[in-house]
Design a protein around this motif. Structure first.
Motif, PDB file in Angstrom:
ATOM      1  N   UNK A   1     -56.913 -14.758  -6.339  1.00 29.25           N
ATOM      2  CA  UNK A   1     -57.300 -15.527  -5.150  1.00 29.25           C
ATOM      3  C   UNK A   1     -58.074 -16.780  -5.554  1.00 29.25           C
ATOM      4  N   UNK A   2     -58.994 -16.658  -6.496  1.00 29.14           N
ATOM      5  CA  UNK A   2     -59.744 -17.836  -6.944  1.00 29.14           C
ATOM      6  C   UNK A   2     -58.826 -18.834  -7.644  1.00 29.14           C
ATOM      7  N   UNK A   3     -57.825 -18.340  -8.366  1.00 31.38           N
ATOM      8  CA  UNK A   3     -56.864 -19.246  -8.988  1.00 31.38           C
ATOM      9  C   UNK A   3     -56.061 -19.983  -7.926  1.00 31.38           C
ATOM     10  N   UNK A   4     -55.622 -19.268  -6.905  1.00 36.66           N
ATOM     11  CA  UNK A   4     -54.894 -19.912  -5.818  1.00 36.66           C
ATOM     12  C   UNK A   4     -55.726 -21.024  -5.193  1.00 36.66           C
ATOM     13  N   UNK A   5     -57.002 -20.724  -4.943  1.00 41.07           N
ATOM     14  CA  UNK A   5     -57.896 -21.710  -4.336  1.00 41.07           C
ATOM     15  C   UNK A   5     -58.101 -22.897  -5.274  1.00 41.07           C
TER      16      UNK A   5
ATOM     17  N   UNK B   1     -54.948 -23.905  -2.572  1.00 44.83           N
ATOM     18  CA  UNK B   1     -54.654 -23.001  -1.450  1.00 44.83           C
ATOM     19  C   UNK B   1     -55.827 -22.971  -0.474  1.00 44.83           C
ATOM     20  N   UNK B   2     -55.530 -22.731   0.780  1.00 42.40           N
ATOM     21  CA  UNK B   2     -56.554 -22.611   1.827  1.00 42.40           C
ATOM     22  C   UNK B   2     -57.366 -21.342   1.574  1.00 42.40           C
ATOM     23  N   UNK B   3     -58.688 -21.452   1.382  1.00 39.96           N
ATOM     24  CA  UNK B   3     -59.498 -20.261   1.096  1.00 39.96           C
ATOM     25  C   UNK B   3     -59.407 -19.183   2.169  1.00 39.96           C
TER      26      UNK B   3
ATOM     27  N   UNK C   1     -54.820 -13.334   2.331  1.00 42.23           N
ATOM     28  CA  UNK C   1     -53.659 -12.779   3.036  1.00 42.23           C
ATOM     29  C   UNK C   1     -52.368 -13.058   2.273  1.00 42.23           C
ATOM     30  N   UNK C   2     -52.267 -14.241   1.692  1.00 41.87           N
ATOM     31  CA  UNK C   2     -51.064 -14.576   0.924  1.00 41.87           C
ATOM     32  C   UNK C   2     -50.967 -13.711  -0.327  1.00 41.87           C
ATOM     33  N   UNK C   3     -52.107 -13.445  -0.957  1.00 45.76           N
ATOM     34  CA  UNK C   3     -52.090 -12.567  -2.128  1.00 45.76           C
ATOM     35  C   UNK C   3     -51.626 -11.173  -1.725  1.00 45.76           C
ATOM     36  N   UNK C   4     -52.180 -10.658  -0.641  1.00 43.23           N
ATOM     37  CA  UNK C   4     -51.835  -9.303  -0.186  1.00 43.23           C
ATOM     38  C   UNK C   4     -50.367  -9.213   0.223  1.00 43.23           C
TER      39      UNK C   4
END
Length: 207
Positions: A158-162, A166-168, A173-176
């Motif tokens: 999630x932190x990598x996506x952000x 990515x929208x925090x 939700x996208x990860x899940x």
């Protein structure tokens, strides 16, 4: 049985590489085979030494030979030799003199031990996120795993996506959705993500 490896959606650009997540069962018996399945050349392990020792102790020599000493030193404030010497009995019988980083190997490993269901120092975690961010930015596919590939892996994912834009509020939700059942395990991991959002958004790829 072939364990699932899931791809996590990333903003593109800036990411040119792909991020994959999985569990230890998919990686431990044959790390190189797991990487080859998805065309990845970088791996981040989030398991503790004890977790590795109990299931696939031969994974440790693979990690060490693929992990640049400067990376372990940056995260642990100790070099690889000291770390292995301290935990030698846990890892079984292999000669430390024969287990060294091999700069000729294509694959690269990163190792950040995080307790199951717990967290690690923010600076160490962000060091790992920065390395994954940089690898993805440069077009390298990365595989991240913990035990089940759900909670600790989700924190990094999630932190990598952000960090890549990515929208925090949407990233968990996208990860899940990409890794069903995945997500931070309890308040400590949730709070760590929340307090590191701004730091993740400020990450700049390495030179």
């Amino acid at each position: 049985m072939q364990h699932r490896i899931d791809e996590i959606p990333l903003p593109s650009p800036p990411a040119r590489g792909r991020l994959f997540v999985t569990n230890f069962s998919a990686v431990g018996p044959d790390p190189q085979a797991a990487l080859d399945r998805i065309g990845a050349t970088s791996l981040l392990c989030l398991l503790t030494p004890e977790e590795i020792r109990l299931r696939y102790p031969d994974y440790v020599p693979w990690l060490v030979t693929h992990m640049p000493p400067w990376f372990a030193s940056q995260l642990d404030q100790r070099d690889v030799d000291e770390f292995l010497a301290e935990h030698a009995e846990e890892f079984g019988d292999f000669n430390l003199d024969d287990v060294r980083f091999n700069s000729d190997l294509d694959a690269r490993a990163m190792w950040l031990p995080i307790p199951d269901g717990g967290i690690i120092f923010d600076g160490a975690l962000m060091g790992a996120v920065a390395y994954v961010n940089d690898s993805l930015y440069k077009g390298t596919n990365v595989l991240v795993h913990c035990g089940a590939g759900m909670a600790r892996t989700a924190v990094v994912g999630i932190l990598t996506m952000i960090s890549l834009g990515a929208d925090p509020s949407q990233a968990p939700d996208d990860f899940r959705a990409a890794r069903p059942g995945g997500g931070p395990d309890g308040p400590a991991q949730m709070l760590q993500i929340a307090r590191l959002i701004e730091r993740a958004q400020r990450l700049i790829p390495f030179d």
